[in-house]
Design a protein around this motif. Structure first.
Motif, PDB file in Angstrom:
ATOM      1  N   LEU A   6      56.233  57.282  43.668  1.00  0.00           N
ATOM      2  CA  LEU A   6      54.940  56.755  43.195  1.00  0.00           C
ATOM      3  C   LEU A   6      54.814  55.266  43.545  1.00  0.00           C
ATOM      4  O   LEU A   6      53.736  54.806  43.932  1.00  0.00           O
ATOM      5  CB  LEU A   6      54.790  56.977  41.685  1.00  0.00           C
ATOM      6  CG  LEU A   6      54.626  58.449  41.280  1.00  0.00           C
ATOM      7  CD1 LEU A   6      54.741  58.612  39.774  1.00  0.00           C
ATOM      8  CD2 LEU A   6      53.291  59.007  41.779  1.00  0.00           C
ATOM      9  N   ALA A   7      55.939  54.552  43.473  1.00  0.00           N
ATOM     10  CA  ALA A   7      55.910  53.112  43.783  1.00  0.00           C
ATOM     11  C   ALA A   7      55.643  52.871  45.271  1.00  0.00           C
ATOM     12  O   ALA A   7      55.148  51.804  45.653  1.00  0.00           O
ATOM     13  CB  ALA A   7      57.232  52.468  43.365  1.00  0.00           C
ATOM     14  N   SER A  52      51.481  53.498  45.128  1.00  0.00           N
ATOM     15  CA  SER A  52      50.504  52.907  44.205  1.00  0.00           C
ATOM     16  C   SER A  52      49.999  51.520  44.621  1.00  0.00           C
ATOM     17  O   SER A  52      48.807  51.256  44.456  1.00  0.00           O
ATOM     18  CB  SER A  52      51.002  52.941  42.757  1.00  0.00           C
ATOM     19  OG  SER A  52      52.316  52.574  42.659  1.00  0.00           O
ATOM     20  N   ILE A  88      47.174  52.138  47.020  1.00  0.00           N
ATOM     21  CA  ILE A  88      45.978  52.705  46.376  1.00  0.00           C
ATOM     22  C   ILE A  88      45.271  51.596  45.581  1.00  0.00           C
ATOM     23  O   ILE A  88      44.050  51.452  45.653  1.00  0.00           O
ATOM     24  CB  ILE A  88      46.362  53.916  45.496  1.00  0.00           C
ATOM     25  CG1 ILE A  88      46.967  55.018  46.388  1.00  0.00           C
ATOM     26  CG2 ILE A  88      45.149  54.457  44.733  1.00  0.00           C
ATOM     27  CD1 ILE A  88      47.554  56.207  45.636  1.00  0.00           C
ATOM     28  N   ASP A  89      46.050  50.781  44.879  1.00  0.00           N
ATOM     29  CA  ASP A  89      45.460  49.627  44.156  1.00  0.00           C
ATOM     30  C   ASP A  89      44.659  48.746  45.122  1.00  0.00           C
ATOM     31  O   ASP A  89      43.539  48.329  44.833  1.00  0.00           O
ATOM     32  CB  ASP A  89      46.558  48.736  43.550  1.00  0.00           C
ATOM     33  CG  ASP A  89      47.266  49.374  42.365  1.00  0.00           C
ATOM     34  OD1 ASP A  89      46.779  50.391  41.843  1.00  0.00           O
ATOM     35  OD2 ASP A  89      48.320  48.842  41.962  1.00  0.00           O
ATOM     36  N   ALA A  94      40.440  57.996  44.040  1.00  0.00           N
ATOM     37  CA  ALA A  94      41.134  57.224  43.015  1.00  0.00           C
ATOM     38  C   ALA A  94      40.184  57.139  41.837  1.00  0.00           C
ATOM     39  O   ALA A  94      38.973  56.913  42.011  1.00  0.00           O
ATOM     40  CB  ALA A  94      41.463  55.832  43.535  1.00  0.00           C
ATOM     41  N   TYR A 119      40.117  55.073  38.421  1.00  0.00           N
ATOM     42  CA  TYR A 119      40.758  54.024  37.620  1.00  0.00           C
ATOM     43  C   TYR A 119      39.916  53.776  36.373  1.00  0.00           C
ATOM     44  O   TYR A 119      38.756  53.341  36.467  1.00  0.00           O
ATOM     45  CB  TYR A 119      40.875  52.735  38.447  1.00  0.00           C
ATOM     46  CG  TYR A 119      42.064  52.719  39.405  1.00  0.00           C
ATOM     47  CD1 TYR A 119      42.557  53.882  39.985  1.00  0.00           C
ATOM     48  CD2 TYR A 119      42.707  51.519  39.725  1.00  0.00           C
ATOM     49  CE1 TYR A 119      43.650  53.856  40.848  1.00  0.00           C
ATOM     50  CE2 TYR A 119      43.801  51.481  40.580  1.00  0.00           C
ATOM     51  CZ  TYR A 119      44.264  52.654  41.146  1.00  0.00           C
ATOM     52  OH  TYR A 119      45.343  52.628  42.004  1.00  0.00           O
ATOM     53  N   LEU A 168      49.472  57.282  38.355  1.00  0.00           N
ATOM     54  CA  LEU A 168      50.380  56.351  39.045  1.00  0.00           C
ATOM     55  C   LEU A 168      51.246  55.597  38.050  1.00  0.00           C
ATOM     56  O   LEU A 168      52.051  54.760  38.430  1.00  0.00           O
ATOM     57  CB  LEU A 168      49.560  55.388  39.915  1.00  0.00           C
ATOM     58  CG  LEU A 168      48.660  56.083  40.952  1.00  0.00           C
ATOM     59  CD1 LEU A 168      47.790  55.070  41.691  1.00  0.00           C
ATOM     60  CD2 LEU A 168      49.492  56.898  41.940  1.00  0.00           C
ATOM     61  N   GLN A 169      51.012  55.852  36.744  1.00  0.00           N
ATOM     62  CA  GLN A 169      51.887  55.354  35.685  1.00  0.00           C
ATOM     63  C   GLN A 169      51.853  56.408  34.582  1.00  0.00           C
ATOM     64  O   GLN A 169      51.053  57.339  34.660  1.00  0.00           O
ATOM     65  CB  GLN A 169      51.432  53.968  35.156  1.00  0.00           C
ATOM     66  CG  GLN A 169      50.202  53.971  34.275  1.00  0.00           C
ATOM     67  CD  GLN A 169      48.934  54.370  34.996  1.00  0.00           C
ATOM     68  OE1 GLN A 169      48.481  53.662  35.872  1.00  0.00           O
ATOM     69  NE2 GLN A 169      48.360  55.509  34.635  1.00  0.00           N
ATOM     70  N   ARG A 214      45.545  54.244  36.075  1.00  0.00           N
ATOM     71  CA  ARG A 214      45.361  54.462  37.527  1.00  0.00           C
ATOM     72  C   ARG A 214      45.766  55.893  37.880  1.00  0.00           C
ATOM     73  O   ARG A 214      46.897  56.307  37.623  1.00  0.00           O
ATOM     74  CB  ARG A 214      46.211  53.458  38.297  1.00  0.00           C
ATOM     75  CG  ARG A 214      45.792  52.027  38.035  1.00  0.00           C
ATOM     76  CD  ARG A 214      46.974  51.096  37.854  1.00  0.00           C
ATOM     77  NE  ARG A 214      47.786  50.953  39.029  1.00  0.00           N
ATOM     78  CZ  ARG A 214      49.101  51.222  39.053  1.00  0.00           C
ATOM     79  NH1 ARG A 214      49.729  51.688  37.982  1.00  0.00           N
ATOM     80  NH2 ARG A 214      49.790  51.043  40.145  1.00  0.00           N
ATOM     81  N   PHE A 257      45.304  59.021  41.010  1.00  0.00           N
ATOM     82  CA  PHE A 257      44.862  59.486  42.322  1.00  0.00           C
ATOM     83  C   PHE A 257      44.673  60.993  42.205  1.00  0.00           C
ATOM     84  O   PHE A 257      45.503  61.665  41.573  1.00  0.00           O
ATOM     85  CB  PHE A 257      45.931  59.160  43.365  1.00  0.00           C
ATOM     86  CG  PHE A 257      45.559  59.514  44.774  1.00  0.00           C
ATOM     87  CD1 PHE A 257      44.511  58.868  45.417  1.00  0.00           C
ATOM     88  CD2 PHE A 257      46.258  60.484  45.481  1.00  0.00           C
ATOM     89  CE1 PHE A 257      44.158  59.184  46.727  1.00  0.00           C
ATOM     90  CE2 PHE A 257      45.925  60.810  46.791  1.00  0.00           C
ATOM     91  CZ  PHE A 257      44.874  60.148  47.412  1.00  0.00           C
TER      92      PHE A 257
END
Ligand SMILES: O=C(O)CCC(=O)C(=O)O
Length: 270
Positions: A37-38, A41, A44-45, A111, A113, A144-145, A221, A223
């Motif tokens: 994921l890291a 992300s 994507i951010d 995405a 958010y 994503l978290q 966040r 996706f």
């Protein structure tokens, strides 16, 4: 050669598939590691920040829809890195197996958010928006978290994909009002659970769902990837949203044809 995690097989238990088909949704644990994921992300951010049309509009001046989340579409077209996640064979195969089809295509990714103080995502069904000839569509919702309840995880109506409730209502105040009344009247079980990091949920295009406000201090966040049956045909649009989505997501497809536009690549086929 070792496959990267997004392309590795995820073993689905038969009981999970059976429960998904009865419920219309399933949250699966440990689909991705924190490391995977890291990898995705920050990119994507970056794309959300770059393409967010609402950045300068205060929350209270936005429509109900736009208060729910910042929405950015088809990131796979803008970033080789995000494409690796959007084209994940692991996710696409899960989607196909849950639906019981031989393969799946991309409808689109997005995405979503939900900012701190971001509002309710009103009750709705996704397929109201899509001109699809069968009900074999499914969304992978990939946080994503971790998503504790206060941040706004999905809330599903158990078994609601079989109920034909709210199918002609777009997302808004009216869908919230009418669907919540029907859910209560029909005694539909509402299921909302926190997501641990690495959990991914799947829900069908006709499953009723809703999300409460984000009352935490961090942005939620997520996706998502929307898949359809590899053999999905274009249906005559039933409303303005479906006419717009035909033009946006599968322009070259004619009525009755399999949706094989360049925007609808096959992501998994057995
Ligand atoms: O993440 C959200 O707030 C809405 C998600 C949703 O409705 C969906 O993915 O179908």
């Amino acid at each position: 050669m070792t496959l990267p995690e997004p392309d590795k097989l995820y073993l689905l238990d038969e009981a999970v598939v059976a429960r998904f088909r009865a419920d219309g949704f399933a949250r699966l644990p440990d689909v991705f590691s924190a490391g995977t994921l890291a990898e995705f992300s920050p990119e994507i951010d970056r794309l959300v920040q770059q393409r967010n049309k609402l950045a300068d509009v205060p929350l209270e001046e936005r429509s109900l829809y736009d208060q729910a989340f910042v929405q950015v579409f088809n990131l796979w077209r803008d970033s080789d890195r995000v494409r690796k996640l959007a084209f994940s064979r692991r996710l696409a195969r899960i989607a196909a197996e849950l639906m019981g089809v031989r393969g799946v295509r991309m409808w689109h990714d997005q995405a979503l958010y939900k900012e701190p103080s971001g509002g309710v995502t009103p009750w709705h069904v996704d397929q109201q928006y899509w001109p699809m000839a069968s009900s074999r569509s499914i969304t992978a919702w990939i946080p994503l978290q971790a998503v504790p309840i206060e941040m706004g995880p999905l809330l599903f109506g158990r078994g609601s994909h079989r109920k034909r409730i709210g199918r002609d209502l777009e997302i808004g105040a009216e869908s919230e009002l009418q669907i919540s009344a029907a859910v209560e009247r029909q005694g539909i079980d509402e299921v909302q659970e926190p997501y641990a990091l690495g959990d991914v949920s799947f829900h069908l295009g006709w499953t009723l769902h809703r999300i409460g406000p984000n009352v935490s201090t961090a942005c939620r966040r997520v996706f998502t990837i929307i898949y359809m049956d590899v053999d999905m045909r274009l249906a005559r649009p039933k409303n303005q949203n479906q006419r717009r989505d035909w033009e946006t997501w599968t322009l070259s497809t004619k009525l009755g044809e399999v949706m094989d536009d360049p925007l609808n690549p096959v992501l998994y086929c057995a």
